[in-house]
Design an enzyme around this catalytic site. Structure first.
Site, PDB file in Angstrom:
ATOM      1  N   LYS A 139      -9.238 -84.323 -14.416  1.00 57.76           N
ATOM      2  CA  LYS A 139      -9.565 -83.210 -15.306  1.00 57.76           C
ATOM      3  C   LYS A 139      -8.296 -82.566 -15.842  1.00 57.76           C
ATOM      4  CE  LYS A 139     -12.770 -80.163 -14.687  1.00 57.76           C
ATOM      5  NZ  LYS A 139     -13.660 -79.122 -14.112  1.00 57.76           N
ATOM      6  N   LYS A 199     -12.648 -74.983   0.237  1.00 54.34           N
ATOM      7  CA  LYS A 199     -11.419 -74.189   0.126  1.00 54.34           C
ATOM      8  C   LYS A 199     -10.783 -73.914   1.489  1.00 54.34           C
ATOM      9  CE  LYS A 199     -12.394 -71.857  -4.251  1.00 54.34           C
ATOM     10  NZ  LYS A 199     -12.511 -70.558  -4.949  1.00 54.34           N
ATOM     11  N   LYS A 217      -4.298 -76.691 -15.398  1.00 53.28           N
ATOM     12  CA  LYS A 217      -3.033 -75.963 -15.529  1.00 53.28           C
ATOM     13  C   LYS A 217      -2.105 -76.268 -14.353  1.00 53.28           C
ATOM     14  CE  LYS A 217      -4.173 -71.626 -13.142  1.00 53.28           C
ATOM     15  NZ  LYS A 217      -3.044 -71.610 -12.225  1.00 53.28           N
TER      16      LYS A 217
END
Length: 339
Positions: A201, A115, A204
């Protein structure tokens, strides 16, 4: 048995979230309740602020996620469902455990490296120390078990390391402050991929809404998305080996198997040799049948802010009561005067 698990309130839940995590939570809830244990599920809104966020959107997502969890089967009468913010002991215990956690442990966290990327100096302190909050999340409730996927095993190991070191440093050998939680590896969940690209995958964040089945989609939308899902020109094979190198076909057959509670081989035994012109309508009808009650309940709950607020308040009250003894024991073990 006491299980604890959290989910970030990201909003816009889709079929991948449901089959990948939430359905397992519901089964665990029912199994643990039947065995006389306790299940705690929380919305990780404190974790959410470790990254840039829109405050109004976070508030909205927290309520929407609560509605989705209840609609999917998390029962506030069987489980304790709450958001972290309403249980300040999570943040308190994180600070108390920060004296035990070690920089080297946190530096090794794979998710921190992923991240933060190359700009580590520009990341928030919260992103770096967020595994300590995760440790607090489970140690606070003396969790015996924590459901973890592959990406969270390292964080549970850190929680165990923190608990062990704290017990060694500050507690008598025969009276440890913290329980060391064991992992529960859920049954292998279906890996749900994009309807537009079988190698990615379902997400959203994909700009195309046609790539996913949202829990908010009505029957007509679900049928249209399945009908337009990317496929190849070949008919379905009669066994699993025949799906090799066919990611879109593999994905649609996998979704059918997961929703029907059967195996890929059983689906292919029924539809092998058929084209997608027959299989897609069957898949769409199965999805509508299974998701329609969830969709209806979700929309009803989402519109009732008072009911959602009450669910979170009641869950938080139960969670605070469970957390209090551990927090007090932690303060006492550290020699901190509480009045």
């Amino acid at each position: 048995m006491r299980i604890v698990s959290g989910i970030q309130p990201t909003g816009n839940l889709h079929l991948g979230n449901y089959l990948g995590a939430i359905r397992n939570w519901v089964k665990m809830q029912d199994d643990v309740t039947a065995g006389g244990g306790t299940s705690l599920y929380f919305l990780a809104d404190l974790h959410a602020i470790s990254m840039p966020h829109d405050p109004a959107q976070l508030r909205e997502n927290t309520l929407e996620m609560t509605a989705a969890l209840v609609a999917c089967g998390i029962d506030p009468d069987k489980s304790i469902l709450f958001n972290q913010t309403q249980v300040p002991a999570h943040a308190e215990l994180q600070w108390l455990l920060s004296g035990t956690a070690r920089m080297g442990w946190l530096n090794r966290m794979t998710q921190w490296k992923d991240k933060a990327g190359k700009n580590r100096e520009g990341q928030s302190v919260a992103l770096f120390t967020y595994p300590v909050l995760q440790a607090a999340d489970v140690l606070l409730y003396q969790a015996t078990h924590v459901p973890v996927g592959e990406d969270q095993k390292q964080h549970l190991e850190l929680a165990r390391d923190v608990a062990q070191k704290f017990n060694n440093d500050f507690a008598p050998e025969d009276a440890p402050v913290f329980t060391l939680p064991d992992p529960i590896i859920p049954p292998e969940a279906a890996r749900i991929m994009s309807l537009r690209d079988g190698s990615s995958k379902m997400s959203k964040s994909d700009p195309s809404d046609m790539s996913r089945i949202n829990l908010t989609d009505d029957a007509d939308t679900i049928m249209a998305k399945v009908r337009k899902a990317k496929t190849d020109p070949e008919p379905l094979p009669s066994d699993k080996a025949g799906l090799e190198g066919r990611p879109e076909a593999t994905n649609l057959v996998g979704i059918y198997a997961a929703m029907a509670g059967t195996t890929v081989d059983a689906v292919l035994a029924e539809f092998g040799g058929e084209g997608f012109g027959k299989f897609k309508p069957a898949l769409g009808e199965l999805l509508v049948e299974q998701l329609a009650p969830i969709n209806a309940r979700f929309l009803e709950l989402r519109a009732d802010r008072a009911a959602l607020g009450a669910i979170l308040r009641q869950g938080a009250e139960k969670a605070r009561a469970l957390a209090a003894p551990t927090l007090e024991a932690t303060y006492a073990a550290l020699g901190l005067v509480r009045g």
